[in-house]
Write a protein that holds these residues in place. Structure first.
Motif, PDB file in Angstrom:
ATOM      1  N   ARG A 110       0.450  -1.327   0.024  1.00 44.29           N
ATOM      2  CA  ARG A 110       0.140   0.239  -0.094  1.00 44.29           C
ATOM      3  C   ARG A 110       1.029   1.293  -0.117  1.00 44.29           C
ATOM      4  NH1 ARG A 110      -2.442  -3.083   3.297  1.00 44.29           N
ATOM      5  NH2 ARG A 110      -2.149  -2.434   5.751  1.00 44.29           N
ATOM      6  N   ARG A 111       1.811   1.326   0.415  1.00 39.88           N
ATOM      7  CA  ARG A 111       2.952   1.999   0.885  1.00 39.88           C
ATOM      8  C   ARG A 111       4.112   2.031  -0.796  1.00 39.88           C
ATOM      9  NH1 ARG A 111       6.489   2.626   4.314  1.00 39.88           N
ATOM     10  NH2 ARG A 111       6.667   0.101   4.986  1.00 39.88           N
ATOM     11  N   ILE A 112       4.548   1.753  -2.141  1.00 38.82           N
ATOM     12  CA  ILE A 112       4.993   1.964  -2.234  1.00 38.82           C
ATOM     13  C   ILE A 112       5.152   2.758  -3.523  1.00 38.82           C
ATOM     14  CG2 ILE A 112       5.039  -0.382  -3.532  1.00 38.82           C
ATOM     15  CD1 ILE A 112       7.988   0.030  -3.344  1.00 38.82           C
ATOM     16  N   PHE A 113       5.846   3.397  -4.449  1.00 40.30           N
ATOM     17  CA  PHE A 113       4.786   4.175  -5.155  1.00 40.30           C
ATOM     18  C   PHE A 113       6.444   4.572  -6.422  1.00 40.30           C
ATOM     19  CE2 PHE A 113       1.676   4.895  -2.044  1.00 40.30           C
ATOM     20  CZ  PHE A 113       0.622   5.308  -2.745  1.00 40.30           C
ATOM     21  N   GLU A 114       6.141   4.293  -7.035  1.00 41.06           N
ATOM     22  CA  GLU A 114       7.153   4.744  -8.895  1.00 41.06           C
ATOM     23  C   GLU A 114       7.459   6.383  -8.247  1.00 41.06           C
ATOM     24  OE1 GLU A 114       8.846   6.927 -12.020  1.00 41.06           O
ATOM     25  OE2 GLU A 114       6.122   6.626 -11.126  1.00 41.06           O
ATOM     26  N   LEU A 115       8.408   7.366  -9.035  1.00 39.31           N
ATOM     27  CA  LEU A 115       8.517   8.510  -8.529  1.00 39.31           C
ATOM     28  C   LEU A 115       7.090   9.655  -9.374  1.00 39.31           C
ATOM     29  CD1 LEU A 115      10.077  10.622  -7.624  1.00 39.31           C
ATOM     30  CD2 LEU A 115      11.080  10.722  -9.874  1.00 39.31           C
ATOM     31  N   THR A 116       6.915   9.323 -10.491  1.00 37.12           N
ATOM     32  CA  THR A 116       5.812  10.298 -11.135  1.00 37.12           C
ATOM     33  C   THR A 116       4.742   9.996 -10.426  1.00 37.12           C
ATOM     34  OG1 THR A 116       5.839   8.349 -12.593  1.00 37.12           O
ATOM     35  CG2 THR A 116       7.253   9.851 -12.861  1.00 37.12           C
ATOM     36  N   GLU A 117       4.278   8.364 -10.268  1.00 39.14           N
ATOM     37  CA  GLU A 117       3.153   8.469  -9.831  1.00 39.14           C
ATOM     38  C   GLU A 117       2.412   9.170  -7.693  1.00 39.14           C
ATOM     39  OE1 GLU A 117       1.510   4.580  -9.267  1.00 39.14           O
ATOM     40  OE2 GLU A 117       3.257   3.965  -8.597  1.00 39.14           O
ATOM     41  N   PHE A 118       4.138   9.010  -7.158  1.00 36.18           N
ATOM     42  CA  PHE A 118       3.771   9.488  -6.235  1.00 36.18           C
ATOM     43  C   PHE A 118       3.998  11.000  -6.406  1.00 36.18           C
ATOM     44  CE2 PHE A 118       6.315  11.494  -2.453  1.00 36.18           C
ATOM     45  CZ  PHE A 118       5.335  11.010  -1.597  1.00 36.18           C
ATOM     46  N   ILE A 119       4.258  11.429  -7.136  1.00 40.04           N
ATOM     47  CA  ILE A 119       4.742  12.784  -7.435  1.00 40.04           C
ATOM     48  C   ILE A 119       2.988  13.064  -8.084  1.00 40.04           C
ATOM     49  CG2 ILE A 119       5.417  15.428  -8.569  1.00 40.04           C
ATOM     50  CD1 ILE A 119       7.670  14.045  -9.260  1.00 40.04           C
ATOM     51  N   VAL A 120       2.323  12.862  -9.067  1.00 36.56           N
ATOM     52  CA  VAL A 120       1.035  13.398  -9.314  1.00 36.56           C
ATOM     53  C   VAL A 120      -0.158  13.055  -9.212  1.00 36.56           C
ATOM     54  CG1 VAL A 120       0.053  13.463 -11.629  1.00 36.56           C
ATOM     55  CG2 VAL A 120       2.125  13.571 -11.712  1.00 36.56           C
ATOM     56  N   ASP A 121      -0.045  11.250  -8.855  1.00 36.34           N
ATOM     57  CA  ASP A 121      -1.292  10.730  -7.742  1.00 36.34           C
ATOM     58  C   ASP A 121      -1.826  10.956  -6.020  1.00 36.34           C
ATOM     59  OD1 ASP A 121      -2.315  10.512 -10.372  1.00 36.34           O
ATOM     60  OD2 ASP A 121      -0.535   7.906  -9.971  1.00 36.34           O
ATOM     61  N   VAL A 122      -0.348  11.536  -5.648  1.00 31.89           N
ATOM     62  CA  VAL A 122      -0.274  11.332  -4.142  1.00 31.89           C
ATOM     63  C   VAL A 122      -0.109  12.755  -3.570  1.00 31.89           C
ATOM     64  CG1 VAL A 122       0.864  10.408  -1.983  1.00 31.89           C
ATOM     65  CG2 VAL A 122       0.660   8.952  -3.428  1.00 31.89           C
ATOM     66  N   LEU A 123       0.559  13.670  -4.332  1.00 33.32           N
ATOM     67  CA  LEU A 123       1.238  14.547  -3.874  1.00 33.32           C
ATOM     68  C   LEU A 123       0.153  15.869  -4.786  1.00 33.32           C
ATOM     69  CD1 LEU A 123       4.670  15.401  -3.496  1.00 33.32           C
ATOM     70  CD2 LEU A 123       3.581  14.574  -1.926  1.00 33.32           C
ATOM     71  N   GLY A 124      -0.117  15.197  -5.429  1.00 34.15           N
ATOM     72  CA  GLY A 124      -1.869  16.269  -6.573  1.00 34.15           C
ATOM     73  C   GLY A 124      -0.325  17.408  -6.771  1.00 34.15           C
ATOM     74  N   VAL A 125       0.768  17.066  -7.708  1.00 34.71           N
ATOM     75  CA  VAL A 125       1.591  18.481  -7.670  1.00 34.71           C
ATOM     76  C   VAL A 125       1.803  18.059  -9.613  1.00 34.71           C
ATOM     77  CG1 VAL A 125       3.836  19.258  -8.271  1.00 34.71           C
ATOM     78  CG2 VAL A 125       3.070  18.491  -5.553  1.00 34.71           C
ATOM     79  N   PRO A 126       0.836  18.529 -10.584  1.00 37.18           N
ATOM     80  CA  PRO A 126       1.381  19.046 -11.518  1.00 37.18           C
ATOM     81  C   PRO A 126       2.350  18.636 -12.595  1.00 37.18           C
ATOM     82  CG  PRO A 126       0.436  20.454 -10.978  1.00 37.18           C
ATOM     83  CD  PRO A 126       0.284  19.481 -10.140  1.00 37.18           C
ATOM     84  N   SER A 127       3.741  19.667 -11.806  1.00 35.05           N
ATOM     85  CA  SER A 127       4.421  20.274 -12.420  1.00 35.05           C
ATOM     86  C   SER A 127       5.335  20.239 -11.066  1.00 35.05           C
ATOM     87  CB  SER A 127       4.654  21.555 -13.468  1.00 35.05           C
ATOM     88  OG  SER A 127       4.067  22.857 -12.349  1.00 35.05           O
ATOM     89  N   ILE A 128       7.150  20.964 -11.929  1.00 35.56           N
ATOM     90  CA  ILE A 128       8.243  21.101 -10.804  1.00 35.56           C
ATOM     91  C   ILE A 128       8.715  22.269 -11.005  1.00 35.56           C
ATOM     92  CG2 ILE A 128      10.671  20.364  -9.784  1.00 35.56           C
ATOM     93  CD1 ILE A 128       7.923  17.659  -9.505  1.00 35.56           C
ATOM     94  N   ALA A 129       8.336  23.431 -10.393  1.00 38.24           N
ATOM     95  CA  ALA A 129       8.991  24.530 -10.918  1.00 38.24           C
ATOM     96  C   ALA A 129      10.419  24.301 -10.800  1.00 38.24           C
ATOM     97  CB  ALA A 129       8.355  25.456  -9.589  1.00 38.24           C
TER      98      ALA A 129
END
Length: 245
Positions: A110-129
């Protein structure tokens, strides 16, 4: 919002051959406000042994993985490899089914994620400033990212938001690159032919960069590119997201 706690999982390929990619992942995660932790005792997820048919040996390595990433409330496990994430999420189910470690496995799953899915789907971040890279890119969907983890949109979304970078989709982007771990060793001729096909599709777009979530795919494709002196460069998505700032 509480600070996201991230336990890094750095796979064998990245640790031994692409350490800069691991450091770039840390750079990105810290920019996003994550508290990053690294257990230096971690080793392999067990995928090489598992794919070669050594179930007992792979289970021993997988058990060590569970020990290296004890379940902690609020902690995520994040990796720059969809291949290894897919191994833990999916193959571990068969290895630990009915065992005393089944509960621990479910906690890790339940806790493991690939980097991009973590950023977009978990953190809800659409882009890296501030991310910036001039040129055109084409994206390779690794088998593990697409088929084992269901990752397709997240890396493209993040890459499309990088300043100066333009996406050009290649033909058969969802077709295997031919690496497949031990497949590349056992069936070298087929593996190389598949790499050739993938690279030619990428070149046909006119892209400067061939980008993916998996260093294993990129290593395989880059070997062919270098040998044949093809005019395209491979990059891991973490290296792109960490560029320009």
């Amino acid at each position: 919002m509480p600070t996201p706690q991230v336990d890094l999982f750095i796979p064998c390929f990245v640790d031994q051959l692409f350490p800069d990619t691991a450091m770039n992942m840390v750079k990105v995660l810290e920019k996003l406000g994550c508290a990053v932790h690294y257990n230096a005792n971690q080793t392999c997820c067990g995928q090489p042994a598992y794919n070669a048919g050594y179930k007992t040996e792979s289970c021993e390595v997988a058990t060590k993985f569970l020990n290296d990433f004890p379940s902690a409330e609020g902690h995520y496990i994040v990796s720059p490899s969809a291949s290894c994430v897919g191994m833990v999420r999916n193959a571990y189910a068969g290895l630990f089914e009915g065992s005393a470690d089944q509960g621990r496995y479910h906690g890790v799953q339940r806790r493991i994620f690939e980097l991009t899915e973590f950023i977009v789907d978990v953190l809800g971040v659409p882009s890296i400033a501030g991310a910036r890279l001039a040129g055109k890119y084409t994206y390779h969907d690794s088998c593990s990212a697409l088929r084992e983890c269901g990752i397709r949109a997240a890396p493209r979304q993040l890459l499309d938001a990088v300043q100066g970078l333009e996406r050009l989709e290649m033909a058969e982007t969802e077709t295997c690159c031919g690496f497949g771990g031990t497949f590349a060793v056992k069936f070298e001729a087929i593996s190389v032919a598949m790499a050739e096909q993938k690279v030619e599709h990428a070149l046909a777009t006119g892209a400067d960069y061939l980008i993916s979530t998996d260093t294993s795919c990129l290593m395989h494709l880059d070997a062919y590119i270098r040998r044949e002196k093809k005019p395209i460069k491979t990059l891991h998505v973490a290296d792109v997201l960490a560029s320009g700032w």
